[in-house]
Design a protein around this motif. Structure first.
Motif, PDB file in Angstrom:
ATOM      1  N   ALA A  20      81.534  67.425   8.534  1.00 27.68           N
ATOM      2  CA  ALA A  20      80.234  68.020   8.840  1.00 27.68           C
ATOM      3  C   ALA A  20      79.294  67.016   9.492  1.00 27.68           C
ATOM      4  O   ALA A  20      78.582  67.343  10.452  1.00 27.68           O
ATOM      5  N   ALA A  21      79.292  65.775   8.990  1.00 26.15           N
ATOM      6  CA  ALA A  21      78.379  64.774   9.533  1.00 26.15           C
ATOM      7  C   ALA A  21      78.655  64.512  11.008  1.00 26.15           C
ATOM      8  O   ALA A  21      77.725  64.436  11.824  1.00 26.15           O
ATOM      9  N   ALA A  22      79.939  64.403  11.363  1.00 24.67           N
ATOM     10  CA  ALA A  22      80.292  64.146  12.756  1.00 24.67           C
ATOM     11  C   ALA A  22      79.903  65.322  13.651  1.00 24.67           C
ATOM     12  O   ALA A  22      79.398  65.120  14.770  1.00 24.67           O
ATOM     13  N   GLU A  23      80.132  66.542  13.176  1.00 27.41           N
ATOM     14  CA  GLU A  23      79.784  67.723  13.965  1.00 27.41           C
ATOM     15  C   GLU A  23      78.277  67.811  14.176  1.00 27.41           C
ATOM     16  O   GLU A  23      77.809  68.133  15.271  1.00 27.41           O
ATOM     17  N   LEU A  24      77.501  67.521  13.149  1.00 25.67           N
ATOM     18  CA  LEU A  24      76.047  67.599  13.277  1.00 25.67           C
ATOM     19  C   LEU A  24      75.506  66.468  14.143  1.00 25.67           C
ATOM     20  O   LEU A  24      74.540  66.663  14.889  1.00 25.67           O
ATOM     21  N   GLN A  25      76.118  65.301  14.074  1.00 23.08           N
ATOM     22  CA  GLN A  25      75.706  64.221  14.970  1.00 23.08           C
ATOM     23  C   GLN A  25      75.999  64.580  16.422  1.00 23.08           C
ATOM     24  O   GLN A  25      75.215  64.275  17.321  1.00 23.08           O
ATOM     25  N   VAL A  78      75.095  74.907   9.996  1.00 19.35           N
ATOM     26  CA  VAL A  78      75.062  74.648   8.560  1.00 19.35           C
ATOM     27  C   VAL A  78      75.680  75.811   7.791  1.00 19.35           C
ATOM     28  O   VAL A  78      76.367  75.610   6.783  1.00 19.35           O
ATOM     29  N   ILE A  79      75.471  77.037   8.262  1.00 22.77           N
ATOM     30  CA  ILE A  79      76.089  78.197   7.613  1.00 22.77           C
ATOM     31  C   ILE A  79      77.609  78.084   7.656  1.00 22.77           C
ATOM     32  O   ILE A  79      78.306  78.336   6.667  1.00 22.77           O
ATOM     33  N   VAL A  80      78.133  77.688   8.829  1.00 21.33           N
ATOM     34  CA  VAL A  80      79.586  77.517   8.960  1.00 21.33           C
ATOM     35  C   VAL A  80      80.079  76.409   8.033  1.00 21.33           C
ATOM     36  O   VAL A  80      81.126  76.545   7.374  1.00 21.33           O
ATOM     37  N   ILE A  81      79.338  75.312   7.969  1.00 21.91           N
ATOM     38  CA  ILE A  81      79.728  74.192   7.102  1.00 21.91           C
ATOM     39  C   ILE A  81      79.742  74.608   5.641  1.00 21.91           C
ATOM     40  O   ILE A  81      80.665  74.286   4.891  1.00 21.91           O
ATOM     41  N   GLU A  82      78.708  75.339   5.221  1.00 22.22           N
ATOM     42  CA  GLU A  82      78.631  75.784   3.830  1.00 22.22           C
ATOM     43  C   GLU A  82      79.741  76.783   3.490  1.00 22.22           C
ATOM     44  O   GLU A  82      80.205  76.849   2.360  1.00 22.22           O
ATOM     45  N   LYS A  83      80.187  77.519   4.483  1.00 20.08           N
ATOM     46  CA  LYS A  83      81.216  78.535   4.241  1.00 20.08           C
ATOM     47  C   LYS A  83      82.614  77.931   4.184  1.00 20.08           C
ATOM     48  O   LYS A  83      83.434  78.301   3.331  1.00 20.08           O
ATOM     49  N   PHE A  84      82.890  76.972   5.065  1.00 21.45           N
ATOM     50  CA  PHE A  84      84.252  76.459   5.188  1.00 21.45           C
ATOM     51  C   PHE A  84      84.423  75.043   4.654  1.00 21.45           C
ATOM     52  O   PHE A  84      85.525  74.494   4.717  1.00 21.45           O
ATOM     53  N   GLY A  85      83.358  74.434   4.144  1.00 20.62           N
ATOM     54  CA  GLY A  85      83.480  73.098   3.585  1.00 20.62           C
ATOM     55  C   GLY A  85      82.814  72.055   4.454  1.00 20.62           C
ATOM     56  O   GLY A  85      82.625  72.238   5.665  1.00 20.62           O
ATOM     57  N   ALA A  86      82.456  70.927   3.830  1.00 23.70           N
ATOM     58  CA  ALA A  86      81.681  69.898   4.500  1.00 23.70           C
ATOM     59  C   ALA A  86      82.527  68.794   5.124  1.00 23.70           C
ATOM     60  O   ALA A  86      81.986  67.789   5.586  1.00 23.70           O
ATOM     61  N   ALA A  87      83.843  68.952   5.165  1.00 21.83           N
ATOM     62  CA  ALA A  87      84.695  67.930   5.777  1.00 21.83           C
ATOM     63  C   ALA A  87      84.399  67.838   7.273  1.00 21.83           C
ATOM     64  O   ALA A  87      84.495  68.814   8.006  1.00 21.83           O
ATOM     65  N   GLN A 104      73.907  66.714  21.690  1.00 19.57           N
ATOM     66  CA  GLN A 104      73.809  67.823  22.643  1.00 19.57           C
ATOM     67  C   GLN A 104      72.361  68.264  22.816  1.00 19.57           C
ATOM     68  O   GLN A 104      71.891  68.502  23.938  1.00 19.57           O
ATOM     69  N   LEU A 105      71.653  68.362  21.697  1.00 18.67           N
ATOM     70  CA  LEU A 105      70.256  68.803  21.752  1.00 18.67           C
ATOM     71  C   LEU A 105      69.396  67.800  22.515  1.00 18.67           C
ATOM     72  O   LEU A 105      68.523  68.184  23.300  1.00 18.67           O
ATOM     73  N   ARG A 106      69.624  66.512  22.297  1.00 21.22           N
ATOM     74  CA  ARG A 106      68.860  65.487  23.008  1.00 21.22           C
ATOM     75  C   ARG A 106      69.111  65.571  24.511  1.00 21.22           C
ATOM     76  O   ARG A 106      68.179  65.458  25.321  1.00 21.22           O
ATOM     77  N   ASN A 107      70.367  65.742  24.898  1.00 19.62           N
ATOM     78  CA  ASN A 107      70.693  65.844  26.320  1.00 19.62           C
ATOM     79  C   ASN A 107      70.054  67.083  26.942  1.00 19.62           C
ATOM     80  O   ASN A 107      69.532  67.030  28.062  1.00 19.62           O
ATOM     81  N   ASP A 108      70.111  68.200  26.216  1.00 24.82           N
ATOM     82  CA  ASP A 108      69.490  69.438  26.714  1.00 24.82           C
ATOM     83  C   ASP A 108      67.993  69.258  26.908  1.00 24.82           C
ATOM     84  O   ASP A 108      67.421  69.698  27.918  1.00 24.82           O
ATOM     85  N   LEU A 109      67.343  68.623  25.942  1.00 21.57           N
ATOM     86  CA  LEU A 109      65.901  68.404  26.029  1.00 21.57           C
ATOM     87  C   LEU A 109      65.551  67.513  27.216  1.00 21.57           C
ATOM     88  O   LEU A 109      64.564  67.751  27.923  1.00 21.57           O
ATOM     89  N   LYS A 110      66.349  66.490  27.445  1.00 19.63           N
ATOM     90  CA  LYS A 110      66.093  65.578  28.566  1.00 19.63           C
ATOM     91  C   LYS A 110      66.178  66.319  29.892  1.00 19.63           C
ATOM     92  O   LYS A 110      65.319  66.155  30.772  1.00 19.63           O
ATOM     93  N   ILE A 111      67.208  67.132  30.043  1.00 15.41           N
ATOM     94  CA  ILE A 111      67.386  67.884  31.291  1.00 15.41           C
ATOM     95  C   ILE A 111      66.251  68.885  31.489  1.00 15.41           C
ATOM     96  O   ILE A 111      65.707  69.037  32.591  1.00 15.41           O
ATOM     97  N   ARG A 112      65.864  69.586  30.414  1.00 19.75           N
ATOM     98  CA  ARG A 112      64.793  70.575  30.513  1.00 19.75           C
ATOM     99  C   ARG A 112      63.454  69.914  30.860  1.00 19.75           C
ATOM    100  O   ARG A 112      62.658  70.474  31.619  1.00 19.75           O
ATOM    101  N   ALA A 127      72.923  65.743   8.798  1.00 21.59           N
ATOM    102  CA  ALA A 127      74.159  64.974   8.941  1.00 21.59           C
ATOM    103  C   ALA A 127      74.203  63.830   7.938  1.00 21.59           C
ATOM    104  O   ALA A 127      75.234  63.579   7.296  1.00 21.59           O
ATOM    105  N   THR A 128      73.090  63.133   7.772  1.00 23.04           N
ATOM    106  CA  THR A 128      73.011  62.043   6.801  1.00 23.04           C
ATOM    107  C   THR A 128      73.209  62.556   5.386  1.00 23.04           C
ATOM    108  O   THR A 128      73.868  61.914   4.560  1.00 23.04           O
ATOM    109  N   GLY A 129      72.642  63.719   5.111  1.00 22.94           N
ATOM    110  CA  GLY A 129      72.797  64.304   3.783  1.00 22.94           C
ATOM    111  C   GLY A 129      74.246  64.620   3.458  1.00 22.94           C
ATOM    112  O   GLY A 129      74.744  64.290   2.370  1.00 22.94           O
ATOM    113  N   TYR A 130      74.960  65.247   4.402  1.00 23.42           N
ATOM    114  CA  TYR A 130      76.373  65.554   4.173  1.00 23.42           C
ATOM    115  C   TYR A 130      77.194  64.269   4.069  1.00 23.42           C
ATOM    116  O   TYR A 130      78.132  64.178   3.269  1.00 23.42           O
ATOM    117  N   GLN A 131      76.844  63.277   4.889  1.00 23.27           N
ATOM    118  CA  GLN A 131      77.576  62.016   4.851  1.00 23.27           C
ATOM    119  C   GLN A 131      77.385  61.315   3.512  1.00 23.27           C
ATOM    120  O   GLN A 131      78.288  60.623   3.027  1.00 23.27           O
TER     121      GLN A 131
END
Length: 253
Positions: free
Chosen positions: A159-164, A148-157, A169-177, A84-88
């Motif tokens: 992208a940073a917000a989507e990856l953040q 990232v595949i979707v971002i590379e295919k359709f553009g990086a506009a 989501q991943l952090r919340n999933d890990l906490k619950i698990r 996300a930082t890289g795309y930003q």
């Protein structure tokens, strides 16, 4: 033996061939059989011990696989934020991969180094990302690479917000698990330990001459092997019902 190949890969033993693993299992089984029979003189108990030992090895491999996947999943939010930082910052995918190969999680640096090298060669972003996805082979990273595949295919506009958002989501999933795993671990551990109790009783009873005489008979052999089969079925049921379902490797915006 696809399941064995998959189990070895998930456990981090991808370099071990299936024939080698089967050969080692056969040698170990014969060794356990010989030692157990010499100590007890009861063939049924010795054969049952071989079956239980093989089941225990499979369980250890599966636990190793779960630990490996758990460690990798904990690294995914960090890597997602790095992309996300890289795309930003306007970095290309190759530049982000290069940064991760130098400053990212140590156990994943070789994967991102290969990703950067693939992007610098003739591989498309899709091909390079699919190779990296297969090397890591973890559901949360599958979600990241698909994003990232979707971002590379359709553009990086955006992208940073989507990856953040994905990182959150991943952090919340890990906490619950983690919370669910803590609650289930003592239950499954107690259930698995209880399966050893009947065999402790067999060992104690075999010290009595009349019990050992029964165990070495044909009826005793059938009873012990049937008990081993029931124990393995119960053990497998506890293992399956006690494990948390794995995350789906699908990215959702």
């Amino acid at each position: 033996m696809r399941w064995l190949r998959s189990l070895l890969d998930r456990s981090g033993y991808s370099k071990v061939g299936v024939p080698s693993a089967l050969s080692a299992a056969c040698v170990l089984a014969l060794l356990i059989l010989q030692i157990a029979y010499q100590l007890t003189g009861i063939l049924g108990f010795s054969l049952s011990l071989v079956l239980v030992a093989i089941a225990a090895i499979i369980e250890l491999l599966e636990q190793g696989s779960n630990r490996r996947l758990a460690k990798l999943s904990e690294l995914c939010p960090q890597v997602t934020l790095a992309f996300a930082t890289g795309y930003q910052s306007g970095l290309s995918l190759a530049d982000s991969a290069t940064d991760l190969s130098e400053f990212g999680p140590e156990r994943l640096r070789s994967v991102f180094r290969d990703l950067a090298d693939g992007l610098d060669s003739n591989l498309t972003s899709f091909e390079a990302l699919m190779i990296a996805k297969k090397k890591i082979s973890e559901p949360n990273f599958d979600r990241l690479f698909e994003a990232v595949i979707v971002i590379e295919k359709f553009g990086a506009a955006g992208a940073a917000a989507e990856l953040q958002n994905l990182a959150n989501q991943l952090r919340n999933d890990l906490k619950i698990r983690h919370e669910l795993a803590a609650k289930q671990s003592w239950v499954t551990g107690s259930a698995k330990s209880a399966l050893l109790a009947p065999w402790a009783v067999v060992v104690m009873l075999s010290a009595r001459p009349e019990a050992k005489e029964f165990y070495v008979s044909d009826s005793g052999l059938i009873l012990l092997l049937l008990g081993a089969l029931v124990s393995l079925i119960a053990y497998r049921y506890v293992a399956i019902t006690g494990n948390l379902p794995r995350s789906e490797g699908t990215f959702k915006c």
